[in-house]
Structure formats: structure tokens, C-alpha cells
Enzyme design. Sequence first.
Site, PDB file in Angstrom:
ATOM      1  N   LYS A 198       2.205  -4.307   7.243  1.00  0.00           N
ATOM      2  CA  LYS A 198       2.645  -3.643   5.538  1.00  0.00           C
ATOM      3  C   LYS A 198       4.118  -3.717   5.392  1.00  0.00           C
ATOM      4  O   LYS A 198       4.677  -4.280   4.421  1.00  0.00           O
ATOM      5  CB  LYS A 198       1.811  -2.651   4.758  1.00  0.00           C
ATOM      6  CG  LYS A 198       0.505  -3.081   4.087  1.00  0.00           C
ATOM      7  CD  LYS A 198       0.057  -3.882   3.967  1.00  0.00           C
ATOM      8  CE  LYS A 198      -1.786  -4.530   3.515  1.00  0.00           C
ATOM      9  NZ  LYS A 198      -1.848  -5.824   2.835  1.00  0.00           N
ATOM     10  N   TYR A 239      -1.750  -0.775  10.623  1.00  0.00           N
ATOM     11  CA  TYR A 239      -1.755  -1.306   9.838  1.00  0.00           C
ATOM     12  C   TYR A 239      -0.780  -1.193   8.890  1.00  0.00           C
ATOM     13  O   TYR A 239      -0.183  -1.978   7.799  1.00  0.00           O
ATOM     14  CB  TYR A 239      -2.908  -0.416   9.420  1.00  0.00           C
ATOM     15  CG  TYR A 239      -3.326  -0.574   7.714  1.00  0.00           C
ATOM     16  CD1 TYR A 239      -3.395  -2.346   7.105  1.00  0.00           C
ATOM     17  CD2 TYR A 239      -3.310  -0.258   6.638  1.00  0.00           C
ATOM     18  CE1 TYR A 239      -4.060  -2.891   5.783  1.00  0.00           C
ATOM     19  CE2 TYR A 239      -3.444  -0.042   5.434  1.00  0.00           C
ATOM     20  CZ  TYR A 239      -3.361  -2.151   4.906  1.00  0.00           C
ATOM     21  OH  TYR A 239      -3.869  -1.878   3.324  1.00  0.00           O
ATOM     22  N   SER A 256       1.010  -1.591  -0.383  1.00  0.00           N
ATOM     23  CA  SER A 256       0.114  -0.153  -0.172  1.00  0.00           C
ATOM     24  C   SER A 256       0.809   1.481  -0.043  1.00  0.00           C
ATOM     25  O   SER A 256       1.463   1.082   0.784  1.00  0.00           O
ATOM     26  CB  SER A 256      -1.012   0.134   1.419  1.00  0.00           C
ATOM     27  OG  SER A 256      -1.794   1.235   1.127  1.00  0.00           O
TER      28      SER A 256
HETATM   29  P1  NAD Z   1     -11.142  -6.965   0.949  1.00  0.00           P
HETATM   30  O1  NAD Z   1     -11.388  -7.053   3.026  1.00  0.00           O
HETATM   31  O2  NAD Z   1     -12.545  -6.462   0.959  1.00  0.00           O
HETATM   32  O3  NAD Z   1      -9.984  -8.439   1.073  1.00  0.00           O
HETATM   33  C1  NAD Z   1      -9.482  -8.981   1.830  1.00  0.00           C
HETATM   34  C2  NAD Z   1      -9.998 -10.374   1.541  1.00  0.00           C
HETATM   35  O4  NAD Z   1      -8.794 -11.337   2.562  1.00  0.00           O
HETATM   36  C3  NAD Z   1     -11.051 -10.961   2.344  1.00  0.00           C
HETATM   37  O5  NAD Z   1     -12.787 -11.544   1.407  1.00  0.00           O
HETATM   38  C4  NAD Z   1     -11.154 -11.657   3.813  1.00  0.00           C
HETATM   39  O6  NAD Z   1     -11.946 -12.444   3.586  1.00  0.00           O
HETATM   40  C5  NAD Z   1      -9.947 -12.127   3.688  1.00  0.00           C
HETATM   41  N1  NAD Z   1      -8.830 -12.536   4.477  1.00  0.00           N
HETATM   42  C6  NAD Z   1      -8.666 -11.609   5.786  1.00  0.00           C
HETATM   43  N2  NAD Z   1      -8.113 -12.163   6.486  1.00  0.00           N
HETATM   44  C7  NAD Z   1      -7.854 -13.210   5.943  1.00  0.00           C
HETATM   45  C8  NAD Z   1      -7.245 -14.995   7.133  1.00  0.00           C
HETATM   46  N3  NAD Z   1      -6.085 -15.013   7.882  1.00  0.00           N
HETATM   47  N4  NAD Z   1      -7.315 -15.694   5.950  1.00  0.00           N
HETATM   48  C9  NAD Z   1      -7.646 -15.964   4.567  1.00  0.00           C
HETATM   49  N5  NAD Z   1      -8.336 -14.869   4.435  1.00  0.00           N
HETATM   50  C10 NAD Z   1      -8.287 -13.837   4.872  1.00  0.00           C
HETATM   51  O7  NAD Z   1      -9.836  -5.935   1.140  1.00  0.00           O
HETATM   52  P2  NAD Z   1      -9.507  -5.245  -0.135  1.00  0.00           P
HETATM   53  O8  NAD Z   1      -9.456  -3.814  -0.722  1.00  0.00           O
HETATM   54  O9  NAD Z   1      -9.128  -6.646  -0.790  1.00  0.00           O
HETATM   55  O10 NAD Z   1      -7.855  -5.257   0.114  1.00  0.00           O
HETATM   56  C11 NAD Z   1      -6.637  -6.658  -0.296  1.00  0.00           C
HETATM   57  C12 NAD Z   1      -5.916  -6.219   0.058  1.00  0.00           C
HETATM   58  O11 NAD Z   1      -4.605  -5.217  -0.720  1.00  0.00           O
HETATM   59  C13 NAD Z   1      -5.141  -6.348   1.364  1.00  0.00           C
HETATM   60  O12 NAD Z   1      -3.602  -6.473   1.726  1.00  0.00           O
HETATM   61  C14 NAD Z   1      -4.996  -5.119   1.819  1.00  0.00           C
HETATM   62  O13 NAD Z   1      -4.210  -4.106   2.775  1.00  0.00           O
HETATM   63  C15 NAD Z   1      -4.477  -4.342   0.792  1.00  0.00           C
HETATM   64  N6  NAD Z   1      -4.945  -2.866  -0.361  1.00  0.00           N
HETATM   65  C16 NAD Z   1      -5.871  -2.610   0.047  1.00  0.00           C
HETATM   66  C17 NAD Z   1      -6.359  -1.158  -0.171  1.00  0.00           C
HETATM   67  C18 NAD Z   1      -7.483  -0.892  -0.639  1.00  0.00           C
HETATM   68  O14 NAD Z   1      -7.823   0.868  -0.047  1.00  0.00           O
HETATM   69  N7  NAD Z   1      -8.568  -1.577  -0.047  1.00  0.00           N
HETATM   70  C19 NAD Z   1      -5.468   0.186  -0.246  1.00  0.00           C
HETATM   71  C20 NAD Z   1      -3.338  -0.492   0.044  1.00  0.00           C
HETATM   72  C21 NAD Z   1      -3.237  -2.086  -0.299  1.00  0.00           C
HETATM   73  N1  UFG Z   2     -12.544  11.605   3.255  1.00  0.00           N
HETATM   74  C1  UFG Z   2     -13.669  11.793   3.571  1.00  0.00           C
HETATM   75  N2  UFG Z   2     -13.937  12.110   3.928  1.00  0.00           N
HETATM   76  C2  UFG Z   2     -14.643   9.962   4.312  1.00  0.00           C
HETATM   77  C3  UFG Z   2     -13.952   9.390   3.543  1.00  0.00           C
HETATM   78  C4  UFG Z   2     -12.953  10.286   3.554  1.00  0.00           C
HETATM   79  O1  UFG Z   2     -13.474  13.461   3.354  1.00  0.00           O
HETATM   80  O2  UFG Z   2     -15.860  10.217   4.965  1.00  0.00           O
HETATM   81  C5  UFG Z   2     -11.763  11.745   3.176  1.00  0.00           C
HETATM   82  C6  UFG Z   2      -9.999  11.605   3.549  1.00  0.00           C
HETATM   83  O3  UFG Z   2     -10.199  12.580   3.984  1.00  0.00           O
HETATM   84  C7  UFG Z   2      -9.110  11.596   2.626  1.00  0.00           C
HETATM   85  C8  UFG Z   2     -10.144  11.161   1.657  1.00  0.00           C
HETATM   86  O4  UFG Z   2     -11.098  11.107   1.551  1.00  0.00           O
HETATM   87  O5  UFG Z   2      -8.592  12.976   2.327  1.00  0.00           O
HETATM   88  C9  UFG Z   2      -9.720   9.788   0.855  1.00  0.00           C
HETATM   89  O6  UFG Z   2      -9.827   8.844   2.367  1.00  0.00           O
HETATM   90  P1  UFG Z   2     -10.070   7.122   2.122  1.00  0.00           P
HETATM   91  O7  UFG Z   2      -9.966   7.024   3.799  1.00  0.00           O
HETATM   92  O8  UFG Z   2     -10.731   6.492   1.126  1.00  0.00           O
HETATM   93  O9  UFG Z   2      -8.165   7.191   2.146  1.00  0.00           O
HETATM   94  P2  UFG Z   2      -6.714   7.045   2.278  1.00  0.00           P
HETATM   95  O10 UFG Z   2      -5.849   7.328   1.429  1.00  0.00           O
HETATM   96  O11 UFG Z   2      -7.239   7.779   3.872  1.00  0.00           O
HETATM   97  O12 UFG Z   2      -6.203   5.757   2.766  1.00  0.00           O
HETATM   98  C10 UFG Z   2      -6.455   4.604   2.209  1.00  0.00           C
HETATM   99  C11 UFG Z   2      -6.949   2.905   2.525  1.00  0.00           C
HETATM  100  C12 UFG Z   2      -5.503   2.893   2.940  1.00  0.00           C
HETATM  101  C13 UFG Z   2      -4.285   3.400   2.187  1.00  0.00           C
HETATM  102  C14 UFG Z   2      -4.232   4.495   0.739  1.00  0.00           C
HETATM  103  C15 UFG Z   2      -3.353   4.551   0.198  1.00  0.00           C
HETATM  104  O13 UFG Z   2      -8.184   2.924   3.550  1.00  0.00           O
HETATM  105  O14 UFG Z   2      -5.336   1.986   4.569  1.00  0.00           O
HETATM  106  O15 UFG Z   2      -5.389   4.456   0.776  1.00  0.00           O
HETATM  107  O16 UFG Z   2      -3.371   3.049   0.062  1.00  0.00           O
HETATM  108  F1  UFG Z   2      -3.061   2.821   3.183  1.00  0.00           F
END
Ligand code: NAD
Ligand code: UFG
Length: 335
Positions: free
Chosen positions: A152, A148, A124
Site C-alpha cells: 500500500k 501488505y 489503508s
Molecule cells: P476484497 O478482496 O473483497 O475485494 C478485492 C477484489 O479485487 C476482489 O473481488 C478480487 O477478486 C479482486 N482482485 C484482486 N486481485 C485482482 C487482480 N489482480 N485483478 C483483478 N481483480 C483482482 O477486498 P475489499 O475488502 O473489498 O478491499 C478492497 C480494497 O480496499 C483493497 O485494495 C484493500 O487492500 C483495501 N482495504 C480494505 C480494508 C478492509 O478491511 N476490507 C481496509 C483498508 C483497505
Molecule cells: N480481533 C480479535 N479476534 C479476532 C479478530 C480480531 O480479538 O478473531 C481483534 C484484533 O486484535 C483487533 C481488532 O479485533 O484489536 C480488529 O482486528 P481486525 O483484524 O478486524 O482489524 P485490524 O485493525 O487488525 O486490521 C484491519 C485490516 C488491515 C487494515 C487495518 C486498518 O485487516 O488490513 O484494518 O485499515 F490495514
Amino acid sequence: MNILLTGGAGYIGSHAAVALASAGHQIVVFDNFCNSRPTVVDQIRALTGQPIPVVEADLRDTAVLLGALTTHGIGAVVHFAGLKAVGESVAKPIEYYANNVQGTISLLQAMQAKGLKTLVFSSSATVYGDPQYLPIDEAHPTAATNPYGRTKLHIEEMLADVARADPQWRIARLRYFNPVGAHESGLIGEDPNGIPNNLMPYIARVAAGQLPHLNVFGNDYDTPDGTGVRDYIHVVDLAQGHVAAVRYLLEHAPGLYTFNLGTGQGYSVLEMVRAFEAVAGRPLPFTIAPRRPGDIASCFAKVDLAASALGWRATLGLKEMCESTWRFQQRAAGL
Ligand code: NAD
Ligand code: UFG
């Protein structure tokens, strides 16, 4: 190639499953459904026309993992599984370290036991901490500001140690910026439990009338309109980035590779609101609320490395991000 997707039923994993299957790979989903539903796999099957085997288990169950790697003749793993809510990680750090770090150790142990050394990891942009410069390239110093993010970073460092100890590993650490949007079919998308933490799912629920208004967290940042700026990337583009990363690992010398996956373009909260209003054809009520603790003003990626090495670039714009989110949300809300 038979590819195991840990967390393959999740938001990003399900889209990557469709993209990887469409690129000719055989996909196996490994998920304990702690943050997803088994019905998602039915949707992946419908979209790919493939049977898509599922192993329902926790990543920390190394014996089940070992069985899955053998039974399905797995040649590579894409590791999405993990917990991802920043606020929750502050309240429940042990759960986050146990799930994310311990889960990855279990996966690495199972892979090592099988001599399987090709791995793509979901990292991330959070590993960059407070940006020291923009756009953020892969050489930007890393720092984590919450549990979190620290999970990572720990995992990234573990993977670097593994690659150093055994140069036969092929590892890609993919640093996602802000994934949004949904598959164009509206069959899969982001459907968080409870009240969403992230901007796009929150906006979608306000537009659907499921939440009264959006709280805009701060309008006094040093950005053009005072609201936070992020690099939103369409999840379908992100999924294609995984196809490119798998291909890259298979075609290049073993080693550790790190890529930003973003668009390189930042949008503010208010720009996101306006774009969604235009697509949904209805006003989105919002109020200006205090800054959210831990938030930064701006974050966007330098994407040249992924473009030159992987031959991958995001192609979908803000309109497609909002349209696909809205289609998915309307379906989910039964509108
Ligand atoms: P998500 O929660 O939708 O998907 C994660 C999946 O992993 C889920 O289906 C959950 O059931 C499964 N899971 C969690 N722990 C488990 C375990 N111990 N054993 C088996 N299955 C397990 O999340 P996502 O948004 O699809 O994110 C996927 C990956 O990308 C994560 O590692 C997250 O940290 C990373 N990531 C997500 C974002 C974002 O904004 N969505 C940004 C940066 C990185
Ligand atoms: N925001 C609002 N109102 C809300 C939610 C978010 O104004 O209800 C704003 C936040 O302040 C920020 C922007 O929208 O300025 C984006 O916020 P998000 O929560 O959607 O995303 P972040 O950038 O804070 O974080 C996300 C994931 C993190 C990850 C990061 C970079 O939640 O886990 O992107 O990948 F690390």
C-alpha cells in the site's frame, strides 16, 4: 461519468458500485474473482437496476485493461483490486507485490496510454504503522509493518511520483480505517473464504453458530477495557466517501489528495461483542487469547479533512453496522 471499478465485485467495491450508480454514474466492474463471486455482480444489478458490464480479467493483463477503457469510454477509475490479508502477505510476499504493486503499474500504464488521469485508490490506515499519536491525521508519518502494508505504501508513493511528474493527474488516496457492515438489503456484504481474519465477520459466524467462539486477542492493552480499539466504519458510509471523492476530483484542480475515511470514534473488541449480542439477541461465547503478533492497542482517525474538503462524514453507527452484518450473515448462512 463512466467509471471502471477494479475489484468492483469485492466487499468494498460492490458497495461503492451501488453508491456510484445511484449517484448517476455508469459502472463497469473489472475483476478476476480471485476473492469474490460473479453472482455479486447480479446483486449489484438487482440493487441498481443497471446492466453493469463486467470484464473478467487480471489487472496485470494491460492489453485487456486498455480494451476495457476504450470499449466502455471510461472517464475515471476507482482502484479496489488487491490482496488484503496481512498474515498471508507475510507468508506470500511475492504474490502480494506482484498482485498489488504490479497490478497498479499495469493500471497506470493503461491509463497513461489512454490519456486517462482520474484515479481513486483504496489505501489503508495500515500505512500509519504504529500510531505515534491519536487521532491519526493525514500528516501522521507513514510506516508499514508487514508486506501488505508495504504494498500500500509503495503504491501511495508511486502515485505521488506520477502526480509530480505530470500535474494533470487527479488522484485521491483514500485511507480506510476498519470497514464493517453490509448493504441494508442483505444482498451484498463481507463473505470471506475460510476462517475470517477480521473481527466483525468472525463475530458474525460465531453468532450464526458456524464457529464455536471468538478469540479475543489480548485483554491487557492500554485501553479502557484492555482489548484493542479500532475505528469501525460502515461500508455504506465508506461507499459514499467514494462518491464524494470522485466528485471532488472532477470539481477541483488536478493534483494528489489524501483523505482518511473513518468515523473518528474507536470501539474496543468487547464493545463490539456487546453491541452484536444486543442486535442478534443471543450471547456470543468468547475466550481471552494471547495478543495477535503485530496488533496495536488503539487506532482511530481524525476525520476533519474529509469533512471539510469532501463534505463527507460517516453517519451510520455501531447499531447499524451490527444489524446489517447480522442480516447479511443470516441470509448467507440460510438462517
Ligand atoms: P476484497 O478482496 O473483497 O475485494 C478485492 C477484489 O479485487 C476482489 O473481488 C478480487 O477478486 C479482486 N482482485 C484482486 N486481485 C485482482 C487482480 N489482480 N485483478 C483483478 N481483480 C483482482 O477486498 P475489499 O475488502 O473489498 O478491499 C478492497 C480494497 O480496499 C483493497 O485494495 C484493500 O487492500 C483495501 N482495504 C480494505 C480494508 C478492509 O478491511 N476490507 C481496509 C483498508 C483497505
Ligand atoms: N480481533 C480479535 N479476534 C479476532 C479478530 C480480531 O480479538 O478473531 C481483534 C484484533 O486484535 C483487533 C481488532 O479485533 O484489536 C480488529 O482486528 P481486525 O483484524 O478486524 O482489524 P485490524 O485493525 O487488525 O486490521 C484491519 C485490516 C488491515 C487494515 C487495518 C486498518 O485487516 O488490513 O484494518 O485499515 F490495514
